[in-house]
Design an enzyme around this catalytic site. Sequence first.
Site, short mmCIF file in Angstrom:
data_model
loop_
_atom_site.label_atom_id
_atom_site.label_comp_id
_atom_site.label_asym_id
_atom_site.label_seq_id
_atom_site.Cartn_x
_atom_site.Cartn_y
_atom_site.Cartn_z
N CYS A 1 51.38 42.12 9.08
CA CYS A 1 50.29 42.36 8.13
C CYS A 1 50.40 43.74 7.49
O CYS A 1 49.90 43.96 6.38
CB CYS A 1 48.94 42.20 8.83
N CYS B 22 49.02 44.31 12.82
CA CYS B 22 50.34 43.98 13.35
C CYS B 22 51.42 44.33 12.33
O CYS B 22 51.15 44.57 11.14
CB CYS B 22 50.43 42.50 13.74
N HIS C 60 52.82 37.25 14.19
CA HIS C 60 51.40 37.49 13.88
C HIS C 60 50.48 36.69 14.79
O HIS C 60 49.49 37.23 15.31
CB HIS C 60 51.11 37.16 12.42
N ASP D 213 55.52 27.19 35.45
CA ASP D 213 54.75 25.99 35.79
C ASP D 213 55.63 25.08 36.63
O ASP D 213 56.83 25.28 36.77
CB ASP D 213 54.21 25.29 34.54
N GLN E 62 42.17 19.78 40.01
CA GLN E 62 42.06 18.64 39.11
C GLN E 62 40.67 18.01 39.25
O GLN E 62 39.78 18.59 39.83
CB GLN E 62 43.18 17.64 39.41
N ASP F 252 51.60 19.13 40.88
CA ASP F 252 50.39 18.30 40.92
C ASP F 252 50.54 17.14 39.95
O ASP F 252 51.48 17.07 39.18
CB ASP F 252 49.16 19.13 40.55
N ASP G 14 47.35 30.13 28.75
CA ASP G 14 48.64 30.00 28.08
C ASP G 14 48.61 28.82 27.14
O ASP G 14 47.80 27.90 27.31
CB ASP G 14 49.76 29.78 29.10
N CYS H 31 44.01 42.83 10.45
CA CYS H 31 45.07 42.84 11.47
C CYS H 31 46.02 44.01 11.20
O CYS H 31 46.43 44.23 10.05
CB CYS H 31 45.83 41.52 11.45
#
Length: 388
Positions: free
Chosen positions: A314, A311, A340, A95, A192, A149, A271, A309
């Site tokens: 889990c 993952c 997780h 960014d 914007q 910006d 994000d 889940c």
Amino acid sequence: MERKLPVTYELQKKSGKARAGKITAPHGEIETPVFMPVGTQATVKTMTPEELESIGSQIILGNTYHLYLRPGDDLVAKFGGLHKFMNWNKPILTDSGGFQVFSLGSLRKITEKGVEFRSHIDGSKHTLTPEKSIHIQNNLGSDIVMLFDECPPGLSSREYIIPSIERTTRWARRCVEAHQRPDEQGLFAIVQGGIYEDLRDKSLNELSEMDSAFSGYAIGGLAVGEPREDMYRILDYIVEKCPENKPRYLMGVGEPLDMLEAVESGIDMMDCVQPTRIGRHGTVFTKYGRLVIKNASYAEDDRPLDEDCDCYVCRNFKRGYIRHLFKAEEVLGQRLATYHNLYFLLKLMKDARKAILEDRFKEFKDEFIKNYNMGKNSSWIKPKKIGE
């Protein structure tokens, strides 16, 4: 002959306005829609690059403001750029530093030149201009570079936003001129305009005059304090007006329900620091809403964080154990919750993509929302004791 942009987009399928596509960047391909974990200071907090790759991260973010202040972009450049510095071989988006600077409030002053601010680290004075923001990002060597910006507060008046847009457009032209690596790093515009449809049109129309310089378009100035219904309204209005042949990026959104609304409007990339931030403080996402694992009521709960889940967390750890880690202030608890949460959002976007490819996104979204909104009314969120 028009110059080929270093970051390109291929639309593969639509389901309503929702899009499944492929972004090709210098460090690899990205299947969309996609969630991008945030690595503010050249690290996604508590996670190794190998762990990020294992859970399906295709692209991560770095932060211009923070990396400029510490360790310094010149130092990162000496290491060969951000990819080599942090040992991440997939795409990176940086960014511009604009949001961080503007969030400093009384510590900064906006001028036509740029923004004067004091470091949150040591109080030292700095000036971040469009040219300097691009120079820092050129040094960092990210695949995707963002324009510098101005990000107005969510409920700013029209009287504030109109000159702000015009300044952002002037800064955009300066960013385009300052970009020293246009064949290696894709430049994204930022639309914007607050919660006003006509001002969003104004911003997009002005930026579109420089379209040949842009690899993609971001929607900025949302999820910054405005009512959720206003965010959804603006997304539904402006996203489809962005070029169809370029990626569309919604900045700073990581709540599951907001993400699905964004995808439905045609957003490709998102994000947010939220999954890592709430994870470090003991809150996790589940199919049936958020769960605060630090609560005492989970001390004897022998179920995984989310039964649906698959993952690593889990599959291997129980709620009672993870709750113990937090109460004992063991860093592993923060790592497991973060792992997780990131997996949950990455898989959500993977499942959304599959639903788009099968032209059933609306049904997928409605089913997810129905379950997620059950929250505390779900037996899965309610604690239970061993043997119950």
